[in-house]
Design an enzyme around this catalytic site. Structure first.
Site, PDB file in Angstrom:
ATOM      1  N   HIS A  52       0.847  -1.186   0.000  1.00  0.00           N
ATOM      2  CA  HIS A  52       0.000   0.000   0.000  1.00  0.00           C
ATOM      3  C   HIS A  52       0.887   1.242   0.000  1.00  0.00           C
ATOM      4  CE1 HIS A  52      -3.378  -2.462   2.001  1.00  0.00           C
ATOM      5  NE2 HIS A  52      -3.889  -1.977   0.887  1.00  0.00           N
ATOM      6  N   CYS A  57      -3.463   1.030   9.622  1.00  0.00           N
ATOM      7  CA  CYS A  57      -4.620   0.254   9.118  1.00  0.00           C
ATOM      8  C   CYS A  57      -5.583  -0.191  10.194  1.00  0.00           C
ATOM      9  CB  CYS A  57      -4.171  -0.936   8.291  1.00  0.00           C
ATOM     10  SG  CYS A  57      -2.519  -1.467   8.475  1.00  0.00           S
TER      11      CYS A  57
HETATM   12  C1  CIR Z   1      -4.013  -7.310   3.500  1.00  0.00           C
HETATM   13  O1  CIR Z   1      -3.142  -7.818   2.769  1.00  0.00           O
HETATM   14  O2  CIR Z   1      -5.017  -6.778   3.053  1.00  0.00           O
HETATM   15  C2  CIR Z   1      -3.821  -7.364   4.985  1.00  0.00           C
HETATM   16  N1  CIR Z   1      -3.212  -8.592   5.366  1.00  0.00           N
HETATM   17  C3  CIR Z   1      -2.980  -6.208   5.446  1.00  0.00           C
HETATM   18  C4  CIR Z   1      -3.670  -4.901   5.210  1.00  0.00           C
HETATM   19  C5  CIR Z   1      -2.889  -3.785   5.723  1.00  0.00           C
HETATM   20  N2  CIR Z   1      -3.591  -2.577   5.501  1.00  0.00           N
HETATM   21  C6  CIR Z   1      -3.001  -1.424   5.309  1.00  0.00           C
HETATM   22  O3  CIR Z   1      -1.784  -1.338   5.240  1.00  0.00           O
HETATM   23  N3  CIR Z   1      -3.801  -0.376   5.161  1.00  0.00           N
END
Ligand code: CIR
Length: 264
Positions: free
Chosen positions: A169, A256
């Protein structure tokens, strides 16, 4: 420009990690997160938001969505308006719909991202007058165009960023420190996307500290990055270090795990 609105918050929304979090998405396998430890870290995270003067709404875990603890990916909150996004990973498609009733209860206005494009909240960095949106494997051009129209209507300037492909991200590699200052990895800063800001770059070997958040008087960052901590403290920031090992196993950083907003 509305000074300080990018880091002054009255509320935060969090969601408890589900037991299914052990099967959360990850780019590389570093082992499964331990649910009990994740819960303990999550509570410390909630405590830190409260210590930073946020009223925290903690939602129940959603077993059907292993990654739903990463609530930031499902919505974008700008003042009294929430925008329900469309996360780009198949296993996360339903997270926005699951969050919608809470958004409708909490915000004066709720907008669902128009069209069929995808945007993960982790690809969005909000500053006082800009909404920087990184294209990534989760956020596509159609999503960018739709979100750009929505945020323009809310008084922000949208800017498209081409996130380097090795970064999950956009915000994996950056965080806002104050209205004019961004903390970012050298790799992301080198793209020039923060040329209008003062940039503090993550020390070599501490790139994983880049996903930090500024909440009112505090900068919240993951523990285990002493050079970053020292650098920020000597620059005058009040730093709170939090354990994040379990979220990190499935590519989750501090930003997140909450949606932060100021209701006015
Ligand atoms: C994913 O791959 O969607 C989750 N395991 C991690 C999401 C992390 N979100 C973020 O950095 N905003």
């Amino acid at each position: 420009m509305n000074s300080d609105r990018s880091f002054t918050f009255s509320h935060a929304l969090c969601r408890r990690p589900a037991k299914s979090v052990c099967s959360g998405l990850r780019a590389e396998d570093h082992g499964d997160p331990d649910h009990d430890q994740f819960m303990a870290h999550h509570q410390l995270y909630v405590n830190a938001l409260q210590a930073a003067q946020c009223e925290v709404i903690v939602l129940d875990a959603l077993e059907a969505y292993p990654d739903s603890v990463f609530i930031e990916d499902a919505a974008l909150c700008l003042g009294n308006t929430a925008i329900a996004l469309r996360p780009g990973a198949t296993s996360r498609f339903g997270e926005s719909a699951a969050l919608l009733p809470t958004l409708q209860k909490t915000f004066k206005s709720v907008i669902s991202l128009p069209g069929e494009g995808y945007v993960d909240g982790g690809d969005i960095l909000v500053t006082d007058n800009e909404v920087l949106i990184g294209l990534s494997s989760r956020t596509n051009e159609a999503g960018y165009n739709a979100l750009s129209d929505v945020v323009s209507g809310l008084g922000y300037i949208a800017r498209k960023i081409l996130t380097p492909t090795e970064i999950l991200h956009f915000k994996t590699d950056c965080g806002l420190l104050d209205s004019g200052t961004v903390f970012a990895t050298q790799a992301l800063a080198a793209t020039g996307c923060f040329n209008d800001y003062r940039v503090i770059t993550a020390p070599a070997g501490e790139e994983a500290a880049a996903n930090l958040i500024r909440v009112n008087d505090y900068v919240m960052m993951s523990d285990g990055y002493p050079k970053t901590r020292e650098m920020l403290e000597s620059d005058g920031y009040q730093v709170a270090c939090l354990p994040n090992s379990e979220a990190a196993k499935i590519d989750g950083g501090l930003s997140c795990m909450s949606l932060r907003f100021k209701l006015i």
